[in-house]
Design a protein around this motif. Sequence first.
Motif, mmCIF file in Angstrom:
data_model
loop_
_atom_site.group_PDB
_atom_site.id
_atom_site.type_symbol
_atom_site.label_atom_id
_atom_site.label_comp_id
_atom_site.label_asym_id
_atom_site.label_seq_id
_atom_site.Cartn_x
_atom_site.Cartn_y
_atom_site.Cartn_z
ATOM 1 N N GLY A 71 30.482 21.805 -8.563
ATOM 2 C CA GLY A 71 29.095 21.911 -8.128
ATOM 3 C C GLY A 71 28.227 22.569 -9.181
ATOM 4 O O GLY A 71 28.730 23.049 -10.206
ATOM 5 N N ASP A 72 26.914 22.582 -8.931
ATOM 6 C CA ASP A 72 26.023 23.303 -9.850
ATOM 7 C C ASP A 72 25.107 24.258 -9.094
ATOM 8 O O ASP A 72 24.335 24.976 -9.722
ATOM 9 N N SER A 73 25.222 24.254 -7.773
ATOM 10 C CA SER A 73 24.317 25.082 -6.977
ATOM 11 C C SER A 73 25.143 26.006 -6.096
ATOM 12 O O SER A 73 26.302 25.707 -5.784
ATOM 13 N N MET A 74 24.543 27.112 -5.657
ATOM 14 C CA MET A 74 25.240 27.991 -4.718
ATOM 15 C C MET A 74 25.462 27.250 -3.400
ATOM 16 O O MET A 74 26.349 27.598 -2.633
ATOM 17 N N GLY A 75 24.657 26.226 -3.148
ATOM 18 C CA GLY A 75 24.802 25.430 -1.926
ATOM 19 C C GLY A 75 26.007 24.510 -1.952
ATOM 20 O O GLY A 75 26.435 24.002 -0.905
ATOM 21 N N ASP A 76 26.563 24.275 -3.131
ATOM 22 C CA ASP A 76 27.708 23.355 -3.242
ATOM 23 C C ASP A 76 29.026 24.007 -2.824
ATOM 24 O O ASP A 76 30.034 23.326 -2.627
ATOM 25 N N LEU A 77 29.006 25.330 -2.673
ATOM 26 C CA LEU A 77 30.252 26.053 -2.396
ATOM 27 C C LEU A 77 30.851 25.728 -1.034
ATOM 28 O O LEU A 77 32.045 25.936 -0.812
ATOM 29 N N THR A 78 30.041 25.223 -0.108
ATOM 30 C CA THR A 78 30.532 24.943 1.255
ATOM 31 C C THR A 78 30.938 23.483 1.446
ATOM 32 O O THR A 78 31.246 23.076 2.560
ATOM 33 N N MET A 79 30.929 22.706 0.369
ATOM 34 C CA MET A 79 31.190 21.264 0.504
ATOM 35 C C MET A 79 32.569 20.940 1.072
ATOM 36 O O MET A 79 32.765 19.881 1.644
ATOM 37 N N ALA A 80 33.541 21.850 0.890
ATOM 38 C CA ALA A 80 34.909 21.565 1.370
ATOM 39 C C ALA A 80 35.173 22.154 2.752
ATOM 40 O O ALA A 80 36.300 22.098 3.244
ATOM 41 N N ASP A 81 34.131 22.689 3.393
ATOM 42 C CA ASP A 81 34.350 23.379 4.669
ATOM 43 C C ASP A 81 34.952 22.491 5.757
ATOM 44 O O ASP A 81 35.585 22.992 6.681
ATOM 45 N N GLY A 82 34.751 21.180 5.646
ATOM 46 C CA GLY A 82 35.277 20.277 6.670
ATOM 47 C C GLY A 82 36.745 19.915 6.500
ATOM 48 O O GLY A 82 37.324 19.252 7.358
ATOM 49 N N VAL A 83 37.341 20.326 5.401
ATOM 50 C CA VAL A 83 38.743 19.983 5.173
ATOM 51 C C VAL A 83 39.608 20.815 6.129
ATOM 52 O O VAL A 83 39.521 22.041 6.130
ATOM 53 N N PRO A 84 40.450 20.145 6.963
ATOM 54 C CA PRO A 84 41.160 20.866 8.024
ATOM 55 C C PRO A 84 42.099 21.963 7.526
ATOM 56 O O PRO A 84 42.111 23.050 8.084
ATOM 57 N N SER A 85 42.904 21.691 6.502
ATOM 58 C CA SER A 85 43.758 22.785 6.029
ATOM 59 C C SER A 85 43.777 22.811 4.507
ATOM 60 O O SER A 85 44.308 21.910 3.866
ATOM 61 N N VAL A 86 43.156 23.830 3.983
ATOM 62 C CA VAL A 86 43.071 23.980 2.528
ATOM 63 C C VAL A 86 44.163 24.950 2.081
ATOM 64 O O VAL A 86 44.240 26.065 2.583
ATOM 65 N N GLU A 87 45.029 24.505 1.170
ATOM 66 C CA GLU A 87 46.055 25.425 0.655
ATOM 67 C C GLU A 87 45.645 26.029 -0.678
ATOM 68 O O GLU A 87 45.859 27.207 -0.926
ATOM 69 N N ASN A 88 45.058 25.176 -1.540
ATOM 70 C CA ASN A 88 44.595 25.659 -2.840
ATOM 71 C C ASN A 88 43.224 25.075 -3.106
ATOM 72 O O ASN A 88 43.050 23.868 -2.991
ATOM 73 N N ILE A 89 42.295 25.924 -3.473
ATOM 74 C CA ILE A 89 40.985 25.390 -3.860
ATOM 75 C C ILE A 89 40.516 26.059 -5.143
ATOM 76 O O ILE A 89 40.567 27.281 -5.278
ATOM 77 N N LEU A 90 40.122 25.216 -6.098
ATOM 78 C CA LEU A 90 39.605 25.695 -7.371
ATOM 79 C C LEU A 90 38.138 25.285 -7.444
ATOM 80 O O LEU A 90 37.817 24.094 -7.411
ATOM 81 N N LYS A 91 37.249 26.276 -7.524
ATOM 82 C CA LYS A 91 35.811 25.998 -7.530
ATOM 83 C C LYS A 91 35.262 26.134 -8.948
ATOM 84 O O LYS A 91 35.343 27.212 -9.544
ATOM 85 N N ILE A 92 34.731 25.037 -9.433
ATOM 86 C CA ILE A 92 34.182 25.020 -10.796
ATOM 87 C C ILE A 92 32.674 24.805 -10.714
ATOM 88 O O ILE A 92 32.220 23.817 -10.121
ATOM 89 N N GLY A 93 31.897 25.744 -11.275
ATOM 90 C CA GLY A 93 30.446 25.671 -11.163
ATOM 91 C C GLY A 93 29.760 25.501 -12.503
ATOM 92 O O GLY A 93 30.027 26.244 -13.443
ATOM 93 N N PHE A 94 28.864 24.528 -12.570
ATOM 94 C CA PHE A 94 28.033 24.343 -13.767
ATOM 95 C C PHE A 94 26.786 25.203 -13.601
ATOM 96 O O PHE A 94 26.012 25.002 -12.657
ATOM 97 N N LEU A 95 26.620 26.158 -14.493
ATOM 98 C CA LEU A 95 25.421 27.007 -14.458
ATOM 99 C C LEU A 95 24.471 26.473 -15.525
ATOM 100 O O LEU A 95 24.670 26.683 -16.718
#
Length: 286
Positions: free
Chosen positions: A226-250
């Motif tokens: 993502g590139d926005s602070m708003g992009d951080l919730t995009m995976a909220d609908g995934v039922p079971s997250v085991e590993n998540i790597l968040k990469i942000g373009f500033l």
Amino acid sequence: MVPELEKATVRIRQLERVMGIIRSIKAQGRNKLQVISDFDMTLSRFGCNGRRCPTSHNILDNSRVISEDGKKKLKDLLHYYYPIEIDPNRTLEEKRPLMVEWWTRAHELLSQQKIQKGDIAQIVRESDVMLRDGFHELFDQLHKYNIPLFIFSAGVGDILEEIIRQANVFYSNVNVVSNYMDFDDNGVLTHFKGPLIHTYNKNNSVLQGTEYFQQLSTRTSIILLGDSMGDLTMADGVPSVENILKIGFLNDKVEEQRGKYLDAYDIVLESDETLDVVNGILRYIL
Ligand code: C5P
Ligand code: MG
């Protein structure tokens, strides 16, 4: 492991933690992986040749099918609301109603311009839009290993689909949720379909009924781009997250926003117009 992480544009607050997530995603295997990405200013470039590149909305705003008066009004909206969108001193609660206002006003103006469905391909061709360097490798790698790429965008779906189609990377593993136009029987834009997606409601609230993540419930490793602070919730609908790597373009107001981005994203890429780091991580994992 991933030489691209040595690039000068890369900032990481907790390097060991990041390495742990990457190793863990690799250990889980490619059949567990999905990529969830924003579009504008994440897959597309923020700047090129010293100038700003257009968002999917801007491509329409600046196109020859918009009247001079319409262009001016759309530009005024951008100049008023964009600084609010990226203001690190306002809360998301403060920003949300203002973003709804921006998108609603812009979509109303665009809907008055008699935009033809048949003109969209040409409008995109004539625009200055560019995908980030390395996009071919990213889309090709994900397609090769049949890893779902979910593009979740508050931009204009018809436009962004045309961009990736013209780039010859709109593969079968790519799914898009975005704001789509609705046309009358003569192919003239009348309105935008709901629910409205803006920068700060990119979460489950607009994904109800799409069932997309349910079908992918076994894909428990996620790379989020993502590139926005708003992009951080995009995976909220995934039922079971085991590993998540968040990469942000500033991309913009780097100094002012750095602290918040480093708190929220695992890896922050400052003024980096390439997908090198993402591709490097995928090369290691796959
Ligand atoms: O794909 P993404 O979710 O990034 O698309 C949203 C972006 O489009 C926002 O970051 C915003 O700055 C931009 N935008 C725009 N014109 C509008 C509304 C949003 O350029 N009318
Ligand atoms: Mg974006």
